[in-house]
Design an enzyme around this catalytic site. Structure first.
Site, PDB file in Angstrom:
ATOM      1  N   LYS A 111      17.320   3.790 -21.946  1.00  0.00           N
ATOM      2  CA  LYS A 111      16.905   3.150 -20.857  1.00  0.00           C
ATOM      3  C   LYS A 111      18.405   2.664 -20.148  1.00  0.00           C
ATOM      4  O   LYS A 111      18.539   2.660 -19.065  1.00  0.00           O
ATOM      5  CB  LYS A 111      16.338   1.886 -21.307  1.00  0.00           C
ATOM      6  N   ARG A 121      23.958  -3.575 -33.101  1.00  0.00           N
ATOM      7  CA  ARG A 121      23.133  -2.576 -33.603  1.00  0.00           C
ATOM      8  C   ARG A 121      21.812  -2.804 -34.363  1.00  0.00           C
ATOM      9  O   ARG A 121      22.016  -3.821 -35.066  1.00  0.00           O
ATOM     10  CB  ARG A 121      23.777  -1.586 -34.510  1.00  0.00           C
ATOM     11  N   LYS A 127      15.833   5.067 -35.963  1.00  0.00           N
ATOM     12  CA  LYS A 127      17.038   5.162 -37.077  1.00  0.00           C
ATOM     13  C   LYS A 127      16.534   4.326 -38.168  1.00  0.00           C
ATOM     14  O   LYS A 127      15.625   3.903 -38.281  1.00  0.00           O
ATOM     15  CB  LYS A 127      18.337   4.615 -36.283  1.00  0.00           C
ATOM     16  N   CYS A 168      17.684   1.188 -26.196  1.00  0.00           N
ATOM     17  CA  CYS A 168      18.862   0.887 -25.474  1.00  0.00           C
ATOM     18  C   CYS A 168      19.561   2.068 -24.913  1.00  0.00           C
ATOM     19  O   CYS A 168      19.527   1.991 -23.638  1.00  0.00           O
ATOM     20  CB  CYS A 168      20.134   0.395 -26.400  1.00  0.00           C
ATOM     21  N   GLU A 210      26.256  -8.297 -25.463  1.00  0.00           N
ATOM     22  CA  GLU A 210      26.023  -8.078 -26.925  1.00  0.00           C
ATOM     23  C   GLU A 210      26.099  -6.608 -27.352  1.00  0.00           C
ATOM     24  O   GLU A 210      25.608  -5.775 -26.549  1.00  0.00           O
ATOM     25  CB  GLU A 210      24.514  -8.563 -27.265  1.00  0.00           C
ATOM     26  N   PHE A 242      29.580   8.378 -34.530  1.00  0.00           N
ATOM     27  CA  PHE A 242      28.657   8.917 -33.274  1.00  0.00           C
ATOM     28  C   PHE A 242      28.893  10.114 -33.332  1.00  0.00           C
ATOM     29  O   PHE A 242      28.676  10.964 -31.910  1.00  0.00           O
ATOM     30  CB  PHE A 242      28.827   8.066 -32.044  1.00  0.00           C
ATOM     31  N   LEU A 243      29.238  10.971 -34.187  1.00  0.00           N
ATOM     32  CA  LEU A 243      29.220  12.614 -34.133  1.00  0.00           C
ATOM     33  C   LEU A 243      28.424  13.338 -34.962  1.00  0.00           C
ATOM     34  O   LEU A 243      28.643  14.465 -35.351  1.00  0.00           O
ATOM     35  CB  LEU A 243      30.932  12.847 -34.309  1.00  0.00           C
TER      36      LEU A 243
END
Ligand code: UGA
Length: 441
Positions: free
Chosen positions: A272, A163, A329, A269, A160, A258-259
């Site tokens: 780990k 998010r 987040k 997530c 999966e 993702f910058l």
């Protein structure tokens, strides 16, 4: 005939009513399959049947309510019965980290054992949780060992990629659906379950599908740590990491997502999964040093942020600091491995008095910090900043972008903003009279 096959509705059992399991169960039901969602936590099941959800996720309550009502979705604690009634069993139980970084697969084994004991017809057992490579092989071995008949079954991997906070959207609009299978029958069933979604299927063997998930999460975390390392150089050089990200991201080979530099990644997530990937690689014979550095950079980001606050404020003892944003987040109440926890602990060690506010994670934060006498919880952002010498923004909630900063300035003792997510425009705030620090910005 072909059409009848395509539109087949499956009897699905989803084991585990955590973030992945509950979302998957509600969404499978929305796709018209008949879904039994199982969890061994009786209280959770009781609550779910009364539509009290264990966490906040936009749209989830609406989907659960609708599908409970039209009898497409059921919640139960009876795993054996659910397995016997189902053709496809998705395993979405927790795989928490152990001390050495490896994933604890006890719950996965338990489901495999239960399937083995209740194999009353052909079943497809699908790993949905993030698991280390070779888990599928172990599930298969367990079922073979304990089954009481020679009934046929298949194991598959269907990782999966949803998010938290955008989980329902991600389920219905995935960029790819990864299916790791060993038989045509398993492939046909999994494709049939998702037939209504307009996404490309990537069909692989089970090992490869398992690895795709760990590699994807590790790569995303690497992107974040890379830009965070660049942000440190920007701080030293007096450059602007926001512009660096923007310009780098315009190159399609790099991509803008993702910058965003800041206080680093958290959640249940990335931290780990990186640990687990380092561990499994090592076990297989490869030392994944790159990921060790990704982890180190992430930890240092928080320390560096606190250092910057200290650098400006000098002495933190008895200073009043507002913390706005606690969840790892926005759009979630999840506090697991949230960067805010480390930053709050570091500020407390310095003797600061903290005033916390979050739009959703109030209850979760209270559970973590209820013992600390130097912490107070505020009902709104203005209540938190009143009389403070500093306000730290640690999660980029939309609510904070709409704040009245003139009012905030009037309420604070010292107008100082530490922006851990680079969410504000430095010029606007300095023009209003604030001292502003960001991360590499
Ligand atoms: C992540 C992945 O994005 C999902 O694809 C995956 O399915 C999921 O893990 C999982 O394995 O279950 P999630 O943990 O919900 O999803 O959160 P993300 O949106 O990926 O954010 C992770 C952390 O990275 C957050 O703390 C966020 O603030 C931080 N982040 C993200 C940054 O610091 N900078 C960025 O540019 C992006």
């Amino acid at each position: 005939m072909a059409h009848a096959q395509i539109t087949k509705k499956y009897k699905i059992c989803v084991v585990g009513a955590g973030h992945v399991g509950l979302v998957a169960a509600a969404c499978f039901a929305e796709l018209n399959h008949k879904v039994i969602c199982v969890d061994n936590n009786h209280k959770k099941i009781k609550d779910l049947n009364k539509l009290i959800l264990p966490f906040f996720e936009p749209q989830l309550e609406r989907l659960a309510k609708k599908n409970l009502k039209r009898k497409k979705l059921f919640f139960t604690s009876k795993l054996e019965e659910a397995v016997r009634k189902s053709e496809v069993i998705f395993i979405a139980v927790g795989t928490p980290p152990r001390q050495d970084g490896s994933a604890d697969l006890t719950s996965i084994e338990n489901v495999a054992y239960n399937v083995a004991c209740n194999l009353n017809s052909y079943k497809l057992i699908v790993e949905k949780s993030t698991v280390p490579v070779h888990t599928g092989k172990r599930i298969k071995e367990t079922i073979m060992r304990y089954r009481k008949n020679s009934m046929d079954f298949d194991v598959a991997s269907n990782p999966e990629f949803l998010r938290e906070g955008k989980a329902i959207y991600d389920f219905f609009y995935p960029e790819r659906i990864v299916i790791g299978v060993e038989s045509k029958r398993a492939e046909r069933i999994l494709k049939g379950i998702y037939i209504k979604l307009k996404a490309p299927f990537v069909v692989t063997d089970i090992n490869t599908a398992e690895l795709i998930k760990h590699a994807s999460n590790s790569f995303l975390a690497t992107k974040i740590s890379f830009i965070n390392a660049v942000s440190r150089v920007c701080d030293l050089a007096g450059a602007d990491v926001k512009k660096v990200s923007m310009a780098m991201g315009m190159d399609r080979r790099i991509g803008r997502d993702f910058l965003d530099a800041g206080i680093g990644f958290g959640g249940f997530c990335f931290p780990k999964d990186i640990e687990a990937f380092i561990y499994i690689a090592k076990k297989l014979g490869y030392d994944f040093n790159l990921l060790k550095e990704v982890k180190k950079i992430n930890e240092e980001q928080r320390k560096h942020f606190v250092e910057k606050i200290k650098e400006y404020m000098w002495v933190l003892k008895d200073k009043k600091i507002a913390i706005l944003g606690l969840s790892f987040k926005p759009n979630t109440d999840d506090m697991r491995f949230a960067p805010s926890i480390d930053i709050i602990k570091a500020l407390l060690e310095e003797g600061a008095k903290l005033f916390l506010y979050d739009p959703q994670a109030y209850k979760e934060a209270k559970e973590i910090f209820y013992r600390d006498k130097k912490i107070r919880f505020a009902k709104n952002p203005y209540g938190a900043v009143k009389g403070c010498d500093c306000v730290c923004f640690l999660t980029e909630w939309d609510e904070f972008k709409k704040l009245d900063f003139k009012k905030i300035k009037r309420l604070m003792r010292l107008p100082f903003i530490a922006d851990g997510r680079n969410m504000f425009d430095r010029k606007i705030l300095t023009d209003l009279g604030f001292t502003y620090i960001g991360v590499g910005y």
